[in-house]
Design an enzyme around this catalytic site. Structure first.
Site, short mmCIF file in Angstrom:
data_model
loop_
_atom_site.label_atom_id
_atom_site.label_comp_id
_atom_site.label_asym_id
_atom_site.label_seq_id
_atom_site.Cartn_x
_atom_site.Cartn_y
_atom_site.Cartn_z
N SER A 8 0.85 -1.20 0.00
CA SER A 8 0.00 0.00 0.00
C SER A 8 0.87 1.24 0.00
CB SER A 8 -0.90 0.00 1.24
OG SER A 8 -1.54 1.25 1.32
N HIS A 33 -1.17 -1.26 -4.19
CA HIS A 33 -2.47 -0.93 -3.61
C HIS A 33 -2.55 0.59 -3.42
CE1 HIS A 33 -6.03 -2.08 -1.23
NE2 HIS A 33 -5.68 -1.14 -0.35
N ASP A 35 -4.87 3.51 -1.99
CA ASP A 35 -6.00 3.80 -1.12
C ASP A 35 -6.53 5.20 -1.39
OD1 ASP A 35 -6.26 1.48 0.70
OD2 ASP A 35 -4.21 1.98 1.29
N MET A 37 -9.12 7.94 -0.41
CA MET A 37 -10.01 8.29 0.73
C MET A 37 -10.50 9.72 0.58
SD MET A 37 -7.76 6.91 3.90
CE MET A 37 -6.90 5.32 3.89
N HIS A 66 -8.30 0.92 -4.17
CA HIS A 66 -9.27 0.69 -3.10
C HIS A 66 -10.02 1.99 -2.85
CE1 HIS A 66 -9.78 -0.51 1.45
NE2 HIS A 66 -10.92 -0.41 0.82
N MET A 68 -12.27 4.23 -0.99
CA MET A 68 -12.95 4.50 0.28
C MET A 68 -13.56 5.89 0.17
SD MET A 68 -10.09 2.87 2.78
CE MET A 68 -8.84 2.98 1.52
N MET A 139 -11.74 -6.48 5.04
CA MET A 139 -10.95 -5.54 5.84
C MET A 139 -10.59 -6.18 7.18
SD MET A 139 -10.52 -2.82 3.99
CE MET A 139 -9.58 -1.95 5.26
N ASP A 177 -6.75 -6.72 4.11
CA ASP A 177 -6.14 -5.39 4.14
C ASP A 177 -6.21 -4.81 5.55
OD1 ASP A 177 -5.35 -2.78 3.68
OD2 ASP A 177 -7.01 -2.26 2.35
C1 DX5 Z 1 -6.63 1.23 5.51
C2 DX5 Z 1 -6.15 0.97 4.12
C3 DX5 Z 1 -4.99 0.07 4.04
C4 DX5 Z 1 -3.71 0.54 4.69
C5 DX5 Z 1 -2.98 -0.69 5.17
O1 DX5 Z 1 -7.85 1.85 5.43
O2 DX5 Z 1 -7.19 0.39 3.34
O3 DX5 Z 1 -4.74 -0.33 2.69
O4 DX5 Z 1 -2.88 1.26 3.83
O5 DX5 Z 1 -1.88 -0.33 5.90
P1 DX5 Z 1 -1.16 -1.31 6.94
O6 DX5 Z 1 -0.65 -2.48 6.18
O7 DX5 Z 1 -0.08 -0.45 7.50
O8 DX5 Z 1 -2.18 -1.72 7.97
ZN ZN Z 2 -6.68 -0.42 1.37
#
Ligand code: DX5
Ligand code: ZN
Length: 225
Positions: A8, A33, A35, A37, A66, A68, A139, A177
């Site tokens: 990520s 990955h 993310d 948000m 991903h 969010m 998750m 994840d």
């Molecule tokens: C959290 C994200 C993850 C995050 C994971 O909402 O969806 O993808 O980056 O990070 P680690 O591996 O540090 O938990």
């Molecule tokens: Zn994620």
């Protein structure tokens, strides 16, 4: 099944983004990955199309996006343009018929489609969408932040979804994840996960290649279909 890693980039050093992407490539990552948000669906903001598009210009690694965000369906064409290879949408963000339509649209645009369940949602939530997606994301933290503690109590849900897929779609990729690292990856693999988002434990490791090799080995040894 093939064990896949998806570091990520939320955990990378953004001041050195290009170097970090090259580091992830050299370390043998299967994909990256990303993310996204929006500060509404989750209590944090990250990045969007411009960063994904920039990353896409410097790597051939598949981009696993991903979402969010609220109304993720609004941004699918833009994501395709930016270079997304796979788009994951959360199940609780829209009614079932609209989620099905969104997954069809992701595929129609030539990307892989995935659905995600948050910790409070039961395994059954994803069952109606199995035929419409290429991957299911479970998750293992509340979405929103990297570096959180792995929720081992999600493992029965991973197993229930893998068992369901073994009957209805045996080649389904099952992703976890949140909090995945040396100490947690085997549990998730044993429960049936084969795709691992790894943020802190990959970009934050002293040697990312060594970390990914070691975690992949642990997952291969523990994986139960
Ligand atoms: C959290 C994200 C993850 C995050 C994971 O909402 O969806 O993808 O980056 O990070 P680690 O591996 O540090 O938990
Ligand atoms: Zn994620």
């Amino acid at each position: 099944m093939t064990i896949k890693t998806s570091p990520s980039i939320l955990a990378c050093n953004f001041l050195e983004l290009e170097k970090e992407i090259k580091k992830a490539e050299a370390a043998g990552s299967t994909m990256l990955h990303c993310d996204v948000m929006d500060g509404v669906y989750v209590p944090n903001m990250s990045f969007g199309f411009s960063i994904i598009g920039a990353i896409n210009t410097i790597t051939d690694l598949p981009l696993d996006v991903h979402m969010m965000t609220v109304v993720p369906q609004k941004y699918l064409a833009e994501l395709k343009k930016a270079g997304a290879d796979m788009v994951t949408v959360h199940c609780d963000i829209m009614p079932e018929f609209q989620l099905a339509e969104t997954l069809r649209e992701i595929r129609r645009l030539g990307m892989k489609a995935a659905v995600s369940v948050k910790p409070k949602e039961p395994a059954e939530t994803v069952f109606p969408f199995v035929d419409l997606c290429d991957m299911i994301l479970i998750m293992t933290v509340e979405p929103g932040f990297g570096g959180q503690k792995f929720m081992a109590d999600m493992m029965p849900k991973v197993r229930a979804i893998r068992d369901y897929c073994n009957i209805h779609k045996p080649d389904m990729d099952i992703q976890v994840d949140g909090g995945i690292g040396e100490g947690t990856i085997a549990q998730a693999a044993e429960a049936g996960a084969n795709v691992f988002v790894i943020g802190t434990a990959s970009f934050g490791a002293p040697d990312m290649g060594e970390a990914l090799r070691s975690m992949t080995k642990k997952a291969e040894d523990a994986f139960v279909k």
